[in-house]
Design an enzyme around this catalytic site. Structure first.
Site, PDB file in Angstrom:
ATOM      1  N   ARG A  59       0.839  -1.200   0.000  1.00 48.60           N
ATOM      2  CA  ARG A  59       0.000   0.000   0.000  1.00 48.60           C
ATOM      3  C   ARG A  59       0.877   1.256   0.000  1.00 48.60           C
ATOM      4  O   ARG A  59       0.524   2.278  -0.532  1.00 48.60           O
ATOM      5  CB  ARG A  59      -0.945  -0.007   1.214  1.00 48.60           C
ATOM      6  CG  ARG A  59      -1.773   1.252   1.275  1.00 48.60           C
ATOM      7  CD  ARG A  59      -2.981   1.267   2.219  1.00 48.60           C
ATOM      8  NE  ARG A  59      -3.094   0.208   3.153  1.00 48.60           N
ATOM      9  CZ  ARG A  59      -2.520   0.200   4.376  1.00 48.60           C
ATOM     10  NH1 ARG A  59      -1.778   1.207   4.773  1.00 48.60           N
ATOM     11  NH2 ARG A  59      -2.694  -0.821   5.175  1.00 48.60           N
ATOM     12  N   TYR A 112     -12.681  20.403 -14.816  1.00 45.90           N
ATOM     13  CA  TYR A 112     -13.117  19.041 -15.110  1.00 45.90           C
ATOM     14  C   TYR A 112     -14.328  18.685 -14.218  1.00 45.90           C
ATOM     15  O   TYR A 112     -14.294  18.926 -13.005  1.00 45.90           O
ATOM     16  CB  TYR A 112     -11.955  18.073 -14.855  1.00 45.90           C
ATOM     17  CG  TYR A 112     -12.309  16.631 -15.056  1.00 45.90           C
ATOM     18  CD1 TYR A 112     -12.535  16.132 -16.336  1.00 45.90           C
ATOM     19  CD2 TYR A 112     -12.441  15.762 -13.983  1.00 45.90           C
ATOM     20  CE1 TYR A 112     -12.888  14.801 -16.531  1.00 45.90           C
ATOM     21  CE2 TYR A 112     -12.793  14.435 -14.165  1.00 45.90           C
ATOM     22  CZ  TYR A 112     -13.015  13.963 -15.441  1.00 45.90           C
ATOM     23  OH  TYR A 112     -13.365  12.663 -15.633  1.00 45.90           O
ATOM     24  N   ASP A 184      -3.566  21.146 -13.085  1.00 40.03           N
ATOM     25  CA  ASP A 184      -3.986  19.915 -13.749  1.00 40.03           C
ATOM     26  C   ASP A 184      -3.416  19.959 -15.164  1.00 40.03           C
ATOM     27  O   ASP A 184      -3.878  20.724 -16.011  1.00 40.03           O
ATOM     28  CB  ASP A 184      -5.528  19.831 -13.768  1.00 40.03           C
ATOM     29  CG  ASP A 184      -6.022  18.481 -14.300  1.00 40.03           C
ATOM     30  OD1 ASP A 184      -5.321  17.889 -15.135  1.00 40.03           O
ATOM     31  OD2 ASP A 184      -7.115  18.041 -13.891  1.00 40.03           O
ATOM     32  N   LYS A 209      -5.375   9.242 -19.280  1.00 44.09           N
ATOM     33  CA  LYS A 209      -5.447   9.908 -20.582  1.00 44.09           C
ATOM     34  C   LYS A 209      -4.113   9.750 -21.330  1.00 44.09           C
ATOM     35  O   LYS A 209      -3.710   8.645 -21.591  1.00 44.09           O
ATOM     36  CB  LYS A 209      -5.847  11.364 -20.383  1.00 44.09           C
ATOM     37  CG  LYS A 209      -6.994  11.565 -19.374  1.00 44.09           C
ATOM     38  CD  LYS A 209      -8.328  11.013 -19.846  1.00 44.09           C
ATOM     39  CE  LYS A 209      -9.384  10.990 -18.744  1.00 44.09           C
ATOM     40  NZ  LYS A 209      -9.619  12.238 -18.052  1.00 44.09           N
TER      41      LYS A 209
HETATM   42  C1  LIG Z   1     -10.047  12.573 -16.747  1.00 44.03           C
HETATM   43  C2  LIG Z   1      -9.620  13.786 -16.040  1.00 44.03           C
HETATM   44  C3  LIG Z   1      -9.514  13.803 -14.637  1.00 44.03           C
HETATM   45  C4  LIG Z   1      -9.916  12.625 -13.779  1.00 44.03           C
HETATM   46  O1  LIG Z   1      -9.129  11.503 -14.015  1.00 44.03           O
HETATM   47  P1  LIG Z   1      -9.657   9.984 -13.858  1.00 44.03           P
HETATM   48  O2  LIG Z   1      -8.423   9.184 -14.151  1.00 44.03           O
HETATM   49  O3  LIG Z   1     -10.756   9.777 -14.851  1.00 44.03           O
HETATM   50  O4  LIG Z   1     -10.130   9.836 -12.468  1.00 44.03           O
HETATM   51  C5  LIG Z   1      -9.062  14.971 -14.044  1.00 44.03           C
HETATM   52  N1  LIG Z   1      -8.739  16.071 -14.773  1.00 44.03           N
HETATM   53  C6  LIG Z   1      -8.838  16.079 -16.118  1.00 44.03           C
HETATM   54  C7  LIG Z   1      -8.474  17.303 -16.875  1.00 44.03           C
HETATM   55  C8  LIG Z   1      -9.279  14.943 -16.798  1.00 44.03           C
HETATM   56  O5  LIG Z   1      -9.391  14.963 -18.140  1.00 44.03           O
END
Ligand SMILES: *Cc1c(COP(=O)(O)O)cnc(C)c1O
Length: 394
Positions: A59, A112, A184, A209
């Site tokens: 963990r 987001y 982000d 992504k």
């Molecule tokens: C997809 C996304 C998230 C969240 O990520 P997950 O892996 O789906 O939990 C956060 N910020 C942005 C800009 C995203 O495109």
């Protein structure tokens, strides 16, 4: 609780492309395997009584996670990184670790959707306070910062209109208020945007992504440039249990090897698609940071190393022609993720932004005719031919 393989990295001066390709290679001392193994064990034998080794319990850390964390920290120019089981769990972890009930977080009004929902729901439960503002509005920004927030989240370019805000400028203002800056960087990746060089304190990615790039795992990462903050958040990550599996981590390391080449090729194709759409009579508007008509284009030119492979556009059509256009597409798949090798199309009104009222969507500039594309790695001529035939059908 510090991790120990991060300190002396032999690859510090290498280019991002090399760092990503070579992450974790040649780490097998026993057999000399070039590719890192998947370490499935959740526990590690003590070296002797009272003496744990580098790893003790999964963990907290594992060889696979440590290796990917080191690779991503180097790609962003940070000192440490923490991998989590989704992007949302990374954002959740950071808010729990840093914010107390009296602390305020400032987030973009068009952030987001998952982040919006998380901050909203946790603030309603009293975990912390949250405020959503248009960060391109300097007065709104100054007002919010005068409340001395603990954390400000910057997300640029935004979704789905690809609006760009000035990370350097917002960071400078935030630091004057003693506010930590979280960026982000999911849409840009470390290849196209370097938030630490623009003043950010912490970076978050949804590795689901572009970083993985193959749409077959969920993961998130926090990257730090201050070891004390990293250690504090690492304690919380072990406390809560936000870790992801070794198998997913292995796949993520594999995906990262092609990050640079994927991002650059996808972006090149996106520019050609933008060019095609801008000149098409059935297109009312195109949104992409490369266009002077997109909000923040001038900032994007100096802040980004490229314009990225996400774009959105509005069809000159009635709302009931949208399904016809989308169903006519043979290559672009109707799905709401992004950053994979496959091209995807999404319809914010009925998908990512369906939870928002029609009035709020209208105010945010999201029309029912808006479609967002994540450009993949298919042949660019095939992609344009696909769009052309679908546009001809409406
Ligand atoms: C997809 C996304 C998230 C969240 O990520 P997950 O892996 O789906 O939990 C956060 N910020 C942005 C800009 C995203 O495109």
């Amino acid at each position: 609780m510090t991790k120990n393989i991060k300190s002396s990295s032999p690859t510090k001066s290498l280019s991002q492309r090399t760092i990503a390709v070579r992450g974790g290679l040649n780490s097998d001392v026993q057999h000399g395997a070039v590719i890192p193994k998947i370490s499935l064990s959740t526990c590690y034998r003590f070296a002797e009584f009272g003496k744990p080794r580098q790893f003790d319990y999964g963990r907290k850390s594992t060889p696979n996670r440590d290796s990917v964390e080191q690779t991503i920290a180097e790609l962003e120019g940070g000192v440490d990184a923490i991998l989590t089981n989704s992007g949302m769990s990374a954002i959740h972890l950071l808010s729990v670790a840093l914010l107390s009930p009296d602390d305020l977080i400032i987030a973009p009004h068009d952030c987001y959707g998952g982040s919006y929902r998380l901050f909203n729901s946790l603030s309603q439960k009293g975990y912390f306070k949250a405020q959503f503002i248009d960060q391109s509005d300097e007065i709104a920004l100054q007002q919010a910062l005068s409340l001395k927030p603990k954390l400000i989240l910057i997300e640029t370019p935004s979704n789905p209109l690809l609006r760009v805000v000035d990370i350097q400028k917002i960071s400078d203002l935030a630091h004057q208020s003693g506010t930590l800056v979280l960026v982000d960087n999911t849409f840009m990746t470390p290849i196209l945007q370097s938030p630490f060089q623009l003043g950010a304190d912490i970076i978050i990615h949804s590795c689901t992504k572009f970083l993985n790039g193959h749409s077959d795992l969920l993961a998130g990462v926090l990257v730090f440039r201050d070891q004390n903050i990293a250690d504090h958040v690492l304690w919380w990550s072990n406390n809560i249990g936000t870790a992801n599996s070794s198998f997913d981590t292995y796949l993520l390391q594999r995906g990262l090897r092609t990050l640079s080449i994927r991002v650059l090729t996808q972006q090149e194709s996106a520019l050609k698609i933008v060019d095609f759409l801008v000149n098409h009579p059935k297109i009312a508007a195109v949104h992409h940071p490369s266009l002077s008509t997109t909000s923040g284009h001038d900032i994007a030119e100096k802040q980004q190393k490229g314009f990225g492979s996400l774009l959105s556009f509005e069809l000159k059509a009635s709302a009931d022609q949208i399904p016809c256009f989308v169903e006519q597409l043979k290559i672009f798949t109707l799905a709401q993720s992004l950053g994979g090798t496959e091209s995807l199309i999404s319809h914010p009104t009925t998908m990512t932004h369906s939870g928002i009222s029609p009035q709020a969507r209208k105010e945010a500039g999201i029309s029912d005719q808006l479609l967002r594309i994540s450009v993949g790695l298919e042949d660019i001529d095939d992609l344009i031919t696909d769009l052309k035939q679908a546009l001809a059908a409406i």
